[in-house]
Design a protein around this motif. Structure first.
Motif, mmCIF file in Angstrom:
data_model
loop_
_atom_site.group_PDB
_atom_site.id
_atom_site.type_symbol
_atom_site.label_atom_id
_atom_site.label_comp_id
_atom_site.label_asym_id
_atom_site.label_seq_id
_atom_site.Cartn_x
_atom_site.Cartn_y
_atom_site.Cartn_z
ATOM 1 N N THR A 167 -3.786 1.078 -2.807
ATOM 2 C CA THR A 167 -4.507 0.205 -1.879
ATOM 3 C C THR A 167 -5.033 -0.975 -2.706
ATOM 4 O O THR A 167 -4.821 -1.030 -3.917
ATOM 5 C CB THR A 167 -5.686 0.920 -1.172
ATOM 6 N N SER B 49 -0.850 8.224 6.753
ATOM 7 C CA SER B 49 -0.874 8.294 5.286
ATOM 8 C C SER B 49 0.261 9.149 4.723
ATOM 9 O O SER B 49 0.487 9.161 3.509
ATOM 10 C CB SER B 49 -2.216 8.849 4.798
ATOM 11 N N TYR C 155 -7.767 -3.309 3.033
ATOM 12 C CA TYR C 155 -7.201 -1.964 2.867
ATOM 13 C C TYR C 155 -7.513 -1.500 1.452
ATOM 14 O O TYR C 155 -6.746 -1.708 0.525
ATOM 15 C CB TYR C 155 -5.696 -1.990 3.106
ATOM 16 N N VAL D 250 -0.199 3.557 5.838
ATOM 17 C CA VAL D 250 -1.533 3.311 6.390
ATOM 18 C C VAL D 250 -1.370 3.009 7.877
ATOM 19 O O VAL D 250 -0.263 2.918 8.389
ATOM 20 C CB VAL D 250 -2.262 2.125 5.693
ATOM 21 N N THR E 296 0.849 -1.190 0.000
ATOM 22 C CA THR E 296 0.000 0.000 0.000
ATOM 23 C C THR E 296 0.889 1.247 0.000
ATOM 24 O O THR E 296 2.109 1.162 0.091
ATOM 25 C CB THR E 296 -0.906 0.025 1.237
ATOM 26 N N GLY E 297 0.266 2.406 -0.094
ATOM 27 C CA GLY E 297 0.972 3.664 0.114
ATOM 28 C C GLY E 297 1.485 4.326 -1.148
ATOM 29 O O GLY E 297 1.131 3.977 -2.269
ATOM 30 N N GLY F 74 4.723 2.663 7.792
ATOM 31 C CA GLY F 74 3.397 3.121 8.170
ATOM 32 C C GLY F 74 3.415 3.420 9.657
ATOM 33 O O GLY F 74 4.483 3.547 10.264
ATOM 34 N N PHE G 69 -9.419 3.395 6.305
ATOM 35 C CA PHE G 69 -8.686 2.785 5.196
ATOM 36 C C PHE G 69 -9.433 1.633 4.539
ATOM 37 O O PHE G 69 -8.881 0.943 3.675
ATOM 38 C CB PHE G 69 -7.316 2.302 5.678
#
Length: 641
Positions: free
Chosen positions: A195, A255, A216, A317, A182-183, A370, A289
């Protein structure tokens, strides 16, 4: 010349067996033996022979190549190859299936790129399910077992290799790049946020997360922005703001983790007894999220390695680690304590354990990018670990149940609020990255100037959280979800909350100081009469001696008007016994403890040794010499021991 056709054939066969590059002299000699020709006729024949020989060799090479690479599927659905035997093509069965690589997938986790083949198969008229095979595993052909025992490779040492070759030469795979974290990522000078639902900023990007992390998932475009932002901000009002404001701040701060330098260096820790809605409100923060299930959160039942890998995947996240609670078995408690220590240090220091490839070269580290949030009924016992925690105490009645229920009913709006925030940050990302160091330094200095915080890490906690609140309120104001007055009120209230929480943690840190713990243990044991300190100037022949504590209890050392002289082994054994009976362990080893006492000016030394040589009852002994105030600081309040 009538015999010429009959005599050329054996000569050609002989030439075919010879190596390339045969000289003119050899050919001339052989032609003279076979034929009675003029020089010109001989030269022409030699030229003809060379051309015939070259064409024969080219034809043979072509046939060999054709036999090696000629594959087909027979009427029974078998993959077969053609081989040559005595100049005739012979079919050879390889396997009772036909397989093709339809797609080659590059999985990118931000650290490594791994290749996978997506393979389809057919067994006669039956289609086999799609399977994904690591590219490094493909050539072994062991992946065929995924299609069951009915898939049969024919006997022969080369059957597997020919089947592998047939699949590869007859496949025309497409290539697909997939992200497995993610991210934030920068792709072709464009920032995207990943995501499970895809990439905000590029809808063509594909993301693949482990099954347990697929929740997520943010909407690629937010809906009902103002309503969603309002629902997110209303989270502040569900209980005490000393709890809700830090939680909301850290949800949005998570985030930004990989965008800002330095990255947040703490772990938010919701701490309180059971029944206080710790997990419920942490779950509400996580719901920004995606849509999650409370029974599928990470917990201390997971292994440390799996948690470390998960923290690496969950970039930018919030990761929730639930329920650090007391254990009835000492061994279980130690395991949980070890996991807590490791994951807190890893997340706050932004480090991962070193790993090695099979050839002993170093792999990259699984560093978390995160924010990890923990809920628990207990706290980690080591002071240095506690300093890496952002403590958020919660008690009974701190959360209003009715307001919490109302907030939960709006939880489906929260991912849209986060999606809106991500879009807003993405549009101004270069400016945010440029301005953050100045803003962070300014806020940290402001926290230092309060003069109530003397721990730099706590000042940094305040600065990170206030920066997030400032950014959240800027976004909400621009989206017309907050007025200027509401923005200022929230920023002022947030600062008060962050400073107060940091001050409370500072008090706890001092209580967890190993030197303070040692002092408390020694004073408790003296007061209970479980240890004794004997007057130093008493000789061995003296019938009566003065003692601190019970004279019949364990002797721990000696004292005079200025110092206490501890026997190191006796002192350490007493501390260990006390901690064991209290169901805990002392946070540091003896040498570390003595060094800390030296740093505080409590330990009298000569040179580099922690102990000094003293004369006790006519004998020389190595003792720890401590200021008497260390033991007797509260003597007047307690009365004579």
């Amino acid at each position: 010349m009538t015999q010429l056709p009959f005599k050329i054939k054996p000569l050609i066969k002989e030439l075919a067996r010879l190596e390339d590059g045969i000289g003119e002299n050899y050919l001339s000699t052989r032609v003279k033996e076979y034929f009675d020709l003029t020089a010109k006729e001989r030269d022409n024949l030699i030229k003809v022979l060379k051309d015939v020989r070259k064409k024969a060799k080219d034809t043979k090479r072509h046939k060999n190549r054709e036999s090696e690479c000629s594959y087909f599927v027979d009427e029974e659905g078998y993959t077969c190859r053609l081989t040559q035997k005595e100049g005739y093509p012979i079919p050879v069965k390889l396997a009772n299936i036909v397989a093709r690589i339809g797609k080659q997938i590059i999985e990118d986790d931000g650290l490594d790129e791994k290749w996978f083949y997506q393979i389809s198969g057919k067994k006669k008229d039956l289609s086999l399910p799609l399977i994904e095979v690591p590219a490094s595993y493909f050539s072994s052909m062991n992946w065929l077992c995924k299609w069951g025992a009915g898939v049969i490779i024919e006997p022969g040492s080369s059957s597997k290799d020919f089947l592998r070759h047939e699949i590869q030469v007859n496949s025309c795979p497409s290539t697909e790049h997939v992200y497995t974290h993610t991210g934030w990522r920068k792709k072709d000078d464009t920032w995207i946020y990943l995501t499970a639902s895809g990439a905000i900023g590029d809808e063509k990007i594909k993301v693949k997360l482990p099954k347990e992390l697929e929740r997520y998932a943010l909407p690629l475009e937010p809906l009902n922005e103002k309503e969603a932002i309002t629902a997110s901000l209303e989270f502040i009002d569900i209980g005490k703001q000393s709890i809700t404001i830090p939680l909301l701040s850290n949800v949005y701060l998570s985030s930004l983790t990989s965008l800002i330098k330095p990255m947040p260096n703490f772990v938010p820790y919701l701490y309180g007894p059971t029944g206080t809605f710790k997990t419920t409100i942490a779950f509400a923060g996580l719901s920004h999220f995606g849509e999650f299930e409370a029974d599928k959160l990470s917990s201390f039942e997971d292994t440390a390695n799996s948690l470390e890998k998960r923290a690496f995947i969950l970039k930018d996240v919030l990761m929730l680690l639930d329920d650090f609670h007391p254990s009835s078995r000492y061994a279980d408690a130690q395991i949980k304590e070890g996991i807590a220590q490791r994951i807190i240090r890893s997340s706050s220091n932004r480090t991962g354990r070193s790993r090695l490839n099979a050839d002993s070269t170093e792999k990259g580290r699984y560093e978390p990018h995160g924010i990890l949030m923990i809920t628990g009924e207990e706290m980690p016992s080591v002071q240095s670990t506690l300093a890496r925690v952002l403590l958020i105490p919660i008690g009974n009645g701190d959360i209003e149940k009715e307001k919490l229920t109302t907030s939960q009913q709006k939880s489906t709006l929260l991912p849209h609020a986060m999606s809106s925030f991500i879009h807003w940050v993405r549009n101004d990302i270069d400016n945010i990255q440029k301005q953050f160091p100045k803003e962070f330094q300014k806020l940290r200095q402001k926290a230092v100037q309060t003069e109530t915080l003397d721990h730099l890490k706590l000042c940094e906690q305040v600065a990170f959280q206030q920066y997030a609140i400032n950014l959240i309120t800027d976004w909400a104001e621009q989206k017309n979800a907050m007025s200027k007055m509401e923005v200022n009120d929230l920023r002022e209230k947030a600062w008060e909350v962050f400073i107060e929480n940091a001050e409370n943690l500072q008090v706890r840190l001092k209580l967890e100081d190993p030197v303070e713990q040692l002092q408390e243990i020694v004073m408790t044991l003296l007061f209970q009469g479980k240890i004794a300190l004997k007057e130093k100037d008493t000789t061995a022949s003296t019938m009566y001696a003065n003692y601190l504590g019970d004279a019949d209890s364990e002797l721990l050392g000696y004292y005079d008007d200025e110092h206490v002289y501890f026997m190191p082994t006796a002192l350490w054994n007493s501390v260990q016994k006390f901690c064991s009976s209290d169901g805990r362990h002392f946070p540091v080893k003896s040498n570390t403890l003595y060094r800390m006492m030296r740093d505080k000016g409590l330990l009298f030394t000569r040179g580099k040794e922690n102990t000094t040589t003293e004369r006790i009852c006519g004998e020389s002994r190595r003792l720890l010499v401590v200021k008497k105030e260390f033991v007797m600081s509260d003597e007047k309040e307690r009365g004579d021991i």
